[in-house]
Design an enzyme around this catalytic site. Structure first.
Site, mmCIF file in Angstrom:
data_model
loop_
_atom_site.group_PDB
_atom_site.id
_atom_site.type_symbol
_atom_site.label_atom_id
_atom_site.label_comp_id
_atom_site.label_asym_id
_atom_site.label_seq_id
_atom_site.Cartn_x
_atom_site.Cartn_y
_atom_site.Cartn_z
ATOM 1 N N THR A 1 -0.179 -0.605 10.710
ATOM 2 C CA THR A 1 -0.311 0.643 11.455
ATOM 3 C C THR A 1 0.973 1.192 11.579
ATOM 4 O OG1 THR A 1 -0.078 -0.703 13.407
ATOM 5 C CG2 THR A 1 -2.396 -0.572 12.567
ATOM 6 N N HIS A 2 1.094 2.389 11.859
ATOM 7 C CA HIS A 2 2.248 2.766 11.897
ATOM 8 C C HIS A 2 3.223 2.714 10.577
ATOM 9 C CE1 HIS A 2 1.355 3.677 16.202
ATOM 10 N NE2 HIS A 2 0.883 2.423 16.007
ATOM 11 N N LYS B 1 13.420 4.370 -15.233
ATOM 12 C CA LYS B 1 12.357 4.961 -14.373
ATOM 13 C C LYS B 1 10.837 4.797 -14.835
ATOM 14 C CE LYS B 1 12.589 7.065 -10.829
ATOM 15 N NZ LYS B 1 13.220 8.425 -10.458
ATOM 16 N N ASN C 1 -27.181 41.290 -7.027
ATOM 17 C CA ASN C 1 -26.926 40.600 -5.900
ATOM 18 C C ASN C 1 -27.559 39.369 -5.659
ATOM 19 O OD1 ASN C 1 -25.302 42.818 -5.377
ATOM 20 N ND2 ASN C 1 -26.584 43.717 -3.357
ATOM 21 N N ASN D 1 7.294 6.804 -13.317
ATOM 22 C CA ASN D 1 7.249 7.691 -12.060
ATOM 23 C C ASN D 1 5.575 7.712 -11.843
ATOM 24 O OD1 ASN D 1 9.869 8.115 -11.646
ATOM 25 N ND2 ASN D 1 10.073 9.935 -13.171
ATOM 26 N N TYR E 1 -25.024 42.005 1.250
ATOM 27 C CA TYR E 1 -23.808 41.943 0.287
ATOM 28 C C TYR E 1 -22.842 42.928 0.492
ATOM 29 C CZ TYR E 1 -21.452 41.509 -4.067
ATOM 30 O OH TYR E 1 -20.395 41.734 -5.214
ATOM 31 N N SER F 1 -14.540 41.640 -12.648
ATOM 32 C CA SER F 1 -14.665 40.240 -12.312
ATOM 33 C C SER F 1 -14.838 39.220 -13.758
ATOM 34 C CB SER F 1 -15.482 39.842 -11.422
ATOM 35 O OG SER F 1 -16.719 40.191 -11.814
ATOM 36 N N SER G 1 11.796 8.912 -16.978
ATOM 37 C CA SER G 1 12.714 10.142 -16.744
ATOM 38 C C SER G 1 13.509 10.493 -17.992
ATOM 39 C CB SER G 1 13.659 9.538 -15.629
ATOM 40 O OG SER G 1 14.912 10.055 -15.654
ATOM 41 N N LYS H 1 -15.274 33.354 -6.314
ATOM 42 C CA LYS H 1 -15.391 32.491 -7.138
ATOM 43 C C LYS H 1 -14.078 31.963 -7.630
ATOM 44 C CE LYS H 1 -19.304 35.360 -8.542
ATOM 45 N NZ LYS H 1 -18.886 36.340 -7.682
ATOM 46 N N GLN I 1 -17.299 38.879 -4.054
ATOM 47 C CA GLN I 1 -16.848 38.587 -5.521
ATOM 48 C C GLN I 1 -15.528 37.647 -5.561
ATOM 49 O OE1 GLN I 1 -17.145 41.636 -8.570
ATOM 50 N NE2 GLN I 1 -15.025 41.778 -8.595
HETATM 51 N N1 ARG Z 1 -19.524 40.690 -9.958
HETATM 52 C C1 ARG Z 1 -20.318 40.812 -8.644
HETATM 53 C C2 ARG Z 1 -19.890 39.557 -7.651
HETATM 54 O O1 ARG Z 1 -19.389 38.858 -8.045
HETATM 55 C C3 ARG Z 1 -21.941 40.875 -8.776
HETATM 56 C C4 ARG Z 1 -22.473 41.453 -7.719
HETATM 57 C C5 ARG Z 1 -22.306 42.952 -7.721
HETATM 58 N N2 ARG Z 1 -23.015 43.664 -6.954
HETATM 59 C C6 ARG Z 1 -22.923 44.857 -6.331
HETATM 60 N N3 ARG Z 1 -23.558 45.541 -5.538
HETATM 61 N N4 ARG Z 1 -21.872 45.538 -6.890
HETATM 62 O O2 ARG Z 1 -20.184 39.841 -6.536
#
Ligand code: ARG
Length: 461
Positions: A152-153, A280, A107, A282, A314, A20, A274, A322, A319
């Site tokens: 309205t509308h 134009k 975690n 835009n 967990y 990650s 344009s 993110k 993961q």
């Molecule tokens: N890269 C992991 C995440 O974003 C970190 C936590 C990993 N924990 C584990 N038990 N493998 O969730």
């Protein structure tokens, strides 16, 4: 990191699906902050020596500098941001680096990092929304008296003031800020010390780390601390609603800058030309604000799907919380900044707005209200009479205030000269003095109230 139990290296494809670091390196600054708080606490509680803590702290500070300078190399083989930083710490200070992870797991570490990240993103979004509100308020004050058609509308309904219309967005953005601030208050608890899921046998001080990181308190349940992402969901939900508001304003800008409306002009700074049609202008920025709303809503949806079937505590699924979140909050920050720029520079066209406000028999309700107020008709009766007068104006191809008194008396004998007092657009908006109504005096007062409020906030910030 866990080589003790394993004889063979991971498959290439394993690394690709598992790593990650390509995206979670975004959390590096928060990760180091969390580690610094953790190591201070380990020393204060006597879990590690002060000397070792000092060496770890120095190492972490060096790493922070390397990251800030852009010279830190993140490696996929080290999976994520946490292990990249720990491995570098080992390179810098040797085996003592191994003590940092005492009484901690990735975690609780990642949960802490992500809360720190979301918290600072919320603060940035809030400042951006406040700036946008300020720009809307300035335009509202300048256009407290500028009349426009209220719709309205998307059909002409009743005249309103342009200032009033803009202040509607100021209110929406205030609620968006409220939602973000509620989310911030709820997420501001510290997961650190929950360890993998069950807490730890080391005599840690969770209150100390929570306080050091600016959290209100440690989270009360270790399982909950490492396994929920409701704080991300809540922030994305608030972000989605804010994006929808921006998108609606963007849509109005797109409509209103079209020559068919001609209500508004964006500045050169926020329009594009344009490559083929020289005339134009835009409103690309507005269109993109409108479009980017999709990815924010999608990020919310995507995380809902990730979370909905996960048993406690967990799972690696988390993961996936993110990437989309980073992209969504970045998009929202950009949308807010672009909208703030467009609003600051845009120029309303009061003549065109007034002309449009007078079309579509926009003062028909004023006429009906007058019949009730001055001539004692019931509202339903007045509605009917007014409908016939509108039909007459339509047949003659004129506006209501261009009808003659005779025209109107032919429909209802009770009408007299006084009716012309209410048929103009300017009088119509002026009469809407009820609290929250569109009258220029209301708009001026409300805009000034907002100016003071935003000014006060700025001082506090
Ligand atoms: N890269 C992991 C995440 O974003 C970190 C936590 C990993 N924990 C584990 N038990 N493998 O969730």
């Amino acid at each position: 990191m866990w080589g003790g139990r394993f004889a063979r290296a991971p498959a290439e494809i394993m690394e690709e699906i598992n790593a990650s670091v390509d995206f979670d390196k975004r959390l590096a600054e928060d990760d180091i902050r969390g580690s610094l708080a953790h190591v201070e606490m380990l020393a204060a509680t006597g879990i590690i020596t002060k000397t070792n803590a000092a060496r770890i702290r120095q190492g972490l500070e060096t790493i922070a500098d390397e990251i800030a300078a852009g010279v830190f190399t993140f490696s996929r083989a080290l999976e994520d941001v946490h292990m990249n930083i720990e491995a570098r710490l080992f390179e810098l200070i040797g085996p003592v680096a191994g003590k940092l992870h005492t009484a901690r797991s990735r975690n609780d570490q990642v949960a802490t990092d992500f809360r720190l990240y979301i918290r600072r993103m919320i603060d940035g979004l809030d400042a951006g929304l406040a700036e946008l509100q300020g720009n809307l308020v300035a335009q509202a004050l300048a256009h407290a008296e500028t009349v426009m058609p209220g719709f309205t509308h998307l059909q002409n309904a009743q005249p309103v003031t342009f200032g009033h219309h803009l202040l509607a967005y100021v209110e929406m953005l205030a609620r968006d800020r409220g939602r973000l601030s509620d989310a911030r208050a709820r997420l501001n608890e510290c997961p650190l010390g929950a360890a993998a899921l069950a807490g730890t046998s080391f005599p840690i001080d969770r209150k100390q780390t929570a306080a050091a990181l600016g959290f209100a308190r440690p989270m009360a349940n270790s399982l909950d601390a490492v396994s929920d992402r409701d704080f991300v969901l809540e922030t994305l939900a608030a972000a989605t609603i804010a994006a929808v508001h921006l998108s609606r304003l963007a849509e109005e800008i797109v409509l209103w800058t079209s020559p068919a409306f001609g209500f508004l002009a964006l500045s050169d700074r926020f329009t594009t030309g344009s490559s083929i049609m020289p005339q134009k202008r835009n409103p690309d920025a507005a269109e993109l604000v409108r479009a980017k709303t999709g990815r924010i809503a999608a990020a919310f949806q995507s995380l809902v799907m990730v979370m909905k079937g996960l048993p406690l505590a967990y799972s690696k699924d988390m993961q996936e919380d993110k990437e989309a979140t980073f992209a969504a909050l970045d998009a929202l920050a950009l949308m807010i900044a672009a909208m703030a720029g467009m609003v600051a520079d845009m120029k309303a066209n009061p003549e065109r707005l007034a002309e449009a406000a007078a079309t579509g028999y926009a003062t028909a309700t004023d006429l009906a209200d007058w019949l009730v107020r001055e001539k004692g008709l019931t509202f339903r009766e007045a509605h009917h009479v007014t409908g016939r007068i509108v039909a007459c104006a339509e047949a003659r191809g004129v506006a209501l205030d261009a009808l003659t008194l005779e025209d109107m008396r032919a429909i209802d004998k009770r009408i007299d000269q006084g009716v012309f007092d209410v048929l103009s657009v300017a009088r119509s908006v002026k009469s809407r003095k009820s609290y929250g109504g569109t009258a220029p005096q209301n708009v001026r007062k409300m805009a000034q109230t907002w100016q003071k409020r935003l000014e006060k906030e700025k001082v506090r910030r």
